[in-house]
Design a protein around this motif. Structure first.
Motif, mmCIF file in Angstrom:
data_model
loop_
_atom_site.group_PDB
_atom_site.id
_atom_site.type_symbol
_atom_site.label_atom_id
_atom_site.label_comp_id
_atom_site.label_asym_id
_atom_site.label_seq_id
_atom_site.Cartn_x
_atom_site.Cartn_y
_atom_site.Cartn_z
ATOM 1 N N PHE A 484 8.575 136.436 68.597
ATOM 2 C CA PHE A 484 7.937 135.657 67.543
ATOM 3 C C PHE A 484 7.318 136.509 66.458
ATOM 4 O O PHE A 484 7.176 136.070 65.329
ATOM 5 C CB PHE A 484 6.878 134.722 68.144
ATOM 6 C CG PHE A 484 5.705 135.443 68.758
ATOM 7 C CD1 PHE A 484 4.572 135.721 68.020
ATOM 8 C CD2 PHE A 484 5.737 135.829 70.095
ATOM 9 C CE1 PHE A 484 3.492 136.374 68.592
ATOM 10 C CE2 PHE A 484 4.660 136.481 70.673
ATOM 11 C CZ PHE A 484 3.535 136.758 69.912
ATOM 12 N N GLY A 485 6.937 137.738 66.776
ATOM 13 C CA GLY A 485 6.328 138.584 65.764
ATOM 14 C C GLY A 485 7.322 139.341 64.921
ATOM 15 O O GLY A 485 6.954 139.919 63.897
ATOM 16 N N ALA A 486 8.595 139.363 65.313
ATOM 17 C CA ALA A 486 9.575 140.201 64.625
ATOM 18 C C ALA A 486 10.795 139.441 64.141
ATOM 19 O O ALA A 486 11.524 139.941 63.281
ATOM 20 C CB ALA A 486 10.017 141.331 65.561
ATOM 21 N N ALA A 487 11.055 138.269 64.680
ATOM 22 C CA ALA A 487 12.313 137.575 64.390
ATOM 23 C C ALA A 487 12.459 137.241 62.914
ATOM 24 O O ALA A 487 13.502 137.518 62.300
ATOM 25 C CB ALA A 487 12.399 136.306 65.239
ATOM 26 N N GLU A 488 11.434 136.649 62.311
ATOM 27 C CA GLU A 488 11.534 136.246 60.908
ATOM 28 C C GLU A 488 11.749 137.447 60.010
ATOM 29 O O GLU A 488 12.573 137.426 59.095
ATOM 30 C CB GLU A 488 10.252 135.506 60.512
ATOM 31 C CG GLU A 488 10.245 135.001 59.082
ATOM 32 C CD GLU A 488 11.300 133.933 58.828
ATOM 33 O OE1 GLU A 488 11.741 133.805 57.664
ATOM 34 O OE2 GLU A 488 11.691 133.235 59.780
ATOM 35 N N LYS A 489 11.010 138.533 60.290
ATOM 36 C CA LYS A 489 11.151 139.750 59.481
ATOM 37 C C LYS A 489 12.556 140.328 59.609
ATOM 38 O O LYS A 489 13.155 140.765 58.624
ATOM 39 C CB LYS A 489 10.118 140.782 59.946
ATOM 40 C CG LYS A 489 10.333 142.176 59.410
ATOM 41 C CD LYS A 489 9.308 143.122 59.965
ATOM 42 C CE LYS A 489 9.630 144.571 59.611
ATOM 43 N NZ LYS A 489 10.837 145.042 60.294
ATOM 44 N N ALA A 490 13.106 140.325 60.819
ATOM 45 C CA ALA A 490 14.412 140.945 61.043
ATOM 46 C C ALA A 490 15.548 140.154 60.402
ATOM 47 O O ALA A 490 16.551 140.735 59.970
ATOM 48 C CB ALA A 490 14.660 141.081 62.544
ATOM 49 N N LEU A 491 15.410 138.833 60.313
ATOM 50 C CA LEU A 491 16.517 138.005 59.826
ATOM 51 C C LEU A 491 16.403 137.648 58.356
ATOM 52 O O LEU A 491 17.333 137.067 57.785
ATOM 53 C CB LEU A 491 16.585 136.708 60.653
ATOM 54 C CG LEU A 491 16.863 136.894 62.158
ATOM 55 C CD1 LEU A 491 16.825 135.549 62.862
ATOM 56 C CD2 LEU A 491 18.198 137.584 62.386
ATOM 57 N N THR A 492 15.273 138.008 57.727
ATOM 58 C CA THR A 492 15.077 137.632 56.323
ATOM 59 C C THR A 492 16.141 138.227 55.419
ATOM 60 O O THR A 492 16.655 137.565 54.511
ATOM 61 C CB THR A 492 13.676 138.071 55.857
ATOM 62 O OG1 THR A 492 12.694 137.378 56.626
ATOM 63 C CG2 THR A 492 13.482 137.756 54.378
ATOM 64 N N SER A 493 16.503 139.487 55.647
ATOM 65 C CA SER A 493 17.468 140.155 54.771
ATOM 66 C C SER A 493 18.831 139.492 54.793
ATOM 67 O O SER A 493 19.595 139.605 53.833
ATOM 68 C CB SER A 493 17.598 141.628 55.172
ATOM 69 O OG SER A 493 18.039 141.737 56.515
ATOM 70 N N LEU A 494 19.154 138.769 55.846
ATOM 71 C CA LEU A 494 20.456 138.111 55.932
ATOM 72 C C LEU A 494 20.550 136.913 54.985
ATOM 73 O O LEU A 494 21.646 136.415 54.724
ATOM 74 C CB LEU A 494 20.722 137.652 57.370
ATOM 75 C CG LEU A 494 20.882 138.772 58.397
ATOM 76 C CD1 LEU A 494 21.038 138.181 59.788
ATOM 77 C CD2 LEU A 494 22.077 139.646 58.065
ATOM 78 N N LEU A 522 17.230 132.174 64.624
ATOM 79 C CA LEU A 522 18.662 132.461 64.549
ATOM 80 C C LEU A 522 19.469 131.166 64.387
ATOM 81 O O LEU A 522 20.455 131.131 63.635
ATOM 82 C CB LEU A 522 19.104 133.223 65.799
ATOM 83 C CG LEU A 522 20.574 133.662 65.821
ATOM 84 C CD1 LEU A 522 20.894 134.565 64.637
ATOM 85 C CD2 LEU A 522 20.898 134.375 67.131
ATOM 86 N N GLN A 523 19.025 130.143 65.098
ATOM 87 C CA GLN A 523 19.703 128.853 64.976
ATOM 88 C C GLN A 523 19.617 128.325 63.542
ATOM 89 O O GLN A 523 20.610 127.837 62.979
ATOM 90 C CB GLN A 523 19.083 127.852 65.939
ATOM 91 C CG GLN A 523 19.750 126.482 65.944
ATOM 92 C CD GLN A 523 19.060 125.521 66.905
ATOM 93 O OE1 GLN A 523 17.998 125.833 67.433
ATOM 94 N NE2 GLN A 523 19.672 124.375 67.136
ATOM 95 N N THR A 524 18.438 128.452 62.915
ATOM 96 C CA THR A 524 18.275 128.022 61.525
ATOM 97 C C THR A 524 19.153 128.846 60.590
ATOM 98 O O THR A 524 19.763 128.311 59.650
ATOM 99 C CB THR A 524 16.796 128.156 61.111
ATOM 100 O OG1 THR A 524 15.988 127.388 61.995
ATOM 101 C CG2 THR A 524 16.587 127.681 59.687
ATOM 102 N N LEU A 525 19.209 130.163 60.849
ATOM 103 C CA LEU A 525 20.062 131.029 60.035
ATOM 104 C C LEU A 525 21.525 130.623 60.129
ATOM 105 O O LEU A 525 22.241 130.550 59.125
ATOM 106 C CB LEU A 525 19.879 132.488 60.479
ATOM 107 C CG LEU A 525 20.811 133.507 59.801
ATOM 108 C CD1 LEU A 525 20.432 133.677 58.340
ATOM 109 C CD2 LEU A 525 20.756 134.852 60.525
ATOM 110 N N ASN A 533 29.007 127.851 53.640
ATOM 111 C CA ASN A 533 30.400 128.252 53.876
ATOM 112 C C ASN A 533 30.536 129.743 54.164
ATOM 113 O O ASN A 533 31.502 130.384 53.766
ATOM 114 C CB ASN A 533 31.279 127.870 52.673
ATOM 115 C CG ASN A 533 31.396 126.364 52.523
ATOM 116 O OD1 ASN A 533 31.539 125.648 53.516
ATOM 117 N ND2 ASN A 533 31.326 125.884 51.277
ATOM 118 N N VAL A 534 29.554 130.304 54.840
ATOM 119 C CA VAL A 534 29.620 131.695 55.296
ATOM 120 C C VAL A 534 29.813 131.682 56.811
ATOM 121 O O VAL A 534 29.011 131.094 57.546
ATOM 122 C CB VAL A 534 28.338 132.473 54.930
ATOM 123 C CG1 VAL A 534 28.413 133.897 55.474
ATOM 124 C CG2 VAL A 534 28.124 132.487 53.424
ATOM 125 N N SER A 535 30.896 132.309 57.263
ATOM 126 C CA SER A 535 31.183 132.364 58.693
ATOM 127 C C SER A 535 30.395 133.495 59.342
ATOM 128 O O SER A 535 30.038 134.482 58.685
ATOM 129 C CB SER A 535 32.684 132.565 58.929
ATOM 130 O OG SER A 535 33.416 131.510 58.340
#
Length: 582
Positions: A484-494, A522-525, A533-535
């Protein structure tokens, strides 16, 4: 009939005693245990009296603790070498209980804490000690040492303070206001005893410094009281401060009788009247009992770790908690206060040649003999000498060198946790300090782990495995635990990918774990990528994490979302998907 699995998994008791006999305990070992027990017994007598007085109860209750709890814990605990009895760490917790609920309330709280310790042992919570950070332990022990030292100032200086309060700042004010009442004779005895405590070990004689310091102080006090008592300059002693009554007999000092059965709730409360055992009393004592149990668990298990390091043995932490619990349940029924393993006495026992828990049993018998045969002499000990002894205990407990070294060398976050725990212990109480300290340490750990977790774009032109991918395919590598402390930060760049990118390969081989928050992120991403339309190709995930994602409905979608075992496989899938889209 086979024993149920739940019962088979329960921790045993007396594992320390059984392990000693398994190794072939003999007469030579018994002789070593007896000698070690005699040594620590002579140390425990003055310490037990001093700690009981510091707690706010008559000195015999500290002696009863060493006698009853010392034997029970030694015979039922999980450490071969722990020596248990009253300890300095509990003064800051027990003193306010005595002020609010009296001796009876303290004994009831100790029994409740014993029940909690037994429950912790049966639940196999002994390993949790490793999750208490060192700055937290160092902070609250140093804070406890400061509080103990301040509480000894009135007796050391002979001040007329009256009843000390529950709060540190309040007590400092009372001490400051009473400084004009310094008794020079009390002060002299205090400094004389303190000098003996400090200098005696340098002589390397077999008699322990605590015993010799109190003997020297008692001789000095006796001479002063004999020569100058008529001028009102008497030095206060145990006999002059405390009185006792037992079955119609009355006396001063320490009663020359062995511990006898007593019902804790029949003893006086803070107002001098017997307590009424009811739900309201139990409810009000639950907080203090929990604090006693937690501190007892921490100190006992730390002591067991220290003894293991000195003797190359291993203790059973769950059995030790059960033994400590049993000792604290039974001891109050005989007038004993809270007990836990004492690191200094345990180390002294080991250095004196102890081989098994029998050394701790002998130590308790020595204390019992002292109560029965030497109660009159113990009454001659001056209060100033006992205060000096506790000042030495507080100094040793503070670990001032480690405290200053940590301030100079530890990371800023750890220094902050240390200072917060120290300050809260001194100004408020240890329970708040430990709770806040562990919370701050956890937040600091989360921040550090979040900084380690990152997502980096991989250069497809230089990477050997994905070399030659077209610009419509982007490859990202995720490294570190996803929580919970790192997930949002790690996936933001995607979420900031190039508009021409149609396929993303997400290499997650460096992700050892994912919690619920990371799975939701990750599910939201995934949903956002599919909507744009990005696989997406998830690569390198362990099977257990894939199962978690599938349960969260992150499942394969033909041509849009899939899992791959390696970057090579992901590259082939990406090229195939890209060809089908053109």
């Amino acid at each position: 009939m086979a024993m149920p699995k739940m019962l088979r998994n329960l921790p045993g008791i007396a594992t320390g005693l059984r392990s000693a006999f398994k190794e072939g305990y003999g007469l030579a070992d018994l002789r070593k245990d007896v000698m070690a027990g005699l040594t620590i017994g002579t140390v425990a007598v003055p310490l037990s009296m001093a700690l009981a007085i510091a707690t706010g109860v008559p000195p015999q209750h500290g002696l009863y603790t060493a006698i009853v709890a010392g034997v029970i814990i030694a015979l039922t605990g999980g450490s071969r070498f722990n020596v248990s009895g009253p300890t300095a760490a509990f003064v800051v917790i027990l003193f306010p209980i005595v002020q609010q609920y009296g001796l009876g309330g303290l004994l009831i709280a100790s029994m409740m804490a014993g029940l909690i310790l037994v429950a912790l042992g049966l639940a196999r919570m002994g390993q949790l000690i490793q999750f208490v950070p060192y700055p937290v332990v160092l902070g609250f022990t140093a804070g406890i040492a400061v509080v103990i030292a301040v509480l000894q100032i009135p007796d050391f200086l002979g001040l007329e303070v009256g009843q000390m309060g529950e709060h540190f700042v309040e007590n400092l004010g009372r001490i400051g206001a009473s400084l004009p009442s310094i008794n020079p004779f009390e002060l002299g005895i205090g400094f004389f005893s303190l000098a003996v405590f400090i200098l005696w070990p340098r002589l390397k004689l077999p008699l322990p410094a605590p015993l010799m310091g109190l003997v020297a102080g008692a001789i000095g006090a006796y001479l002063i009281n004999s020569l100058m008592g008529g001028d009102g300059t008497t030095v206060e002693t145990i006999a002059s401060r405390f009185t006792w009554e037992h079955q119609g007999d009355v006396g001063s000092g320490i009663p020359p009788i062995a511990p006898t059965f007593m019902v804790p709730w029949s003893l006086p409360g803070a107002n001098g009247e017997p307590l009424k055992l009811n739900f309201e009393l139990i409810r009000s004592l639950m907080g203090p009992a929990f604090a006693i149990a937690i501190l007892g668990a921490i100190e006992s298990l730390l002591c067991a770790v220290v003894s293991d390091g000195m003797t190359k043995t291993r203790h059973d932490p769950n059995a030790e908690l059960i033994g400590q619990g049993l000792g604290n349940i039974v001891a109050p029924l005989f007038g004993g206060v809270t007990a836990t393993a004492a690191i200094a006495r345990t180390a002294t026992s080991i250095r004196s040649g102890a081989r098994s828990p029998i050394a701790a049993v002998v130590h308790s018998l020595v204390v019992l003999l002292s109560v029965v045969a030497l109660a009159g002499l113990l009454g001659l000990v001056p209060m100033a000498a006992l205060a000096a002894l506790l000042l030495v205990v507080a100094w040793n407990m503070s670990e001032a060198r480690h405290f200053m070294h940590t301030l100079r060398s530890a990371p800023a976050g750890d220094v902050g946790v240390l200072l917060v725990c120290f300050g809260l212990t001194v100004i408020f109480d240890m329970v708040l300090a430990v709770a806040v300290g562990i919370g701050l340490a956890a937040a600091l750990f989360i921040r550090r782990m979040a900084l380690l977790t990152r997502t980096d774009k991989i250069d497809t032109e230089t990477h050997s495995t994905v070399n030659g991918l077209p610009p419509e395919v982007a490859v990202y590598g995720v490294n570190g635990p996803m929580f919970f402390g790192a997930a949002e930060k790690a996936l933001t760049s995607l979420r900031l990918v190039d508009p021409q990118v149609r396929i993303i390969i997400l290499d997650m081989q460096g992700v050892p774990s994912m919690d619920g928050t990371a799975i939701v992120n990750l599910q939201t991403l995934v949903e956002d990528m599919l909507q744009d339309n990005v696989s997406l190709i998830l690569t390198g995930l362990p099977t257990r994490i894939i199962v978690k994602l599938r349960r969260a409905h992150v499942r394969k979608v033909i041509g849009r979302l899939t899992y791959a075992g390696s970057l090579t496989q992901a590259r082939a899938i990406a090229l195939r998907w890209l060809a089908s889209q053109r």
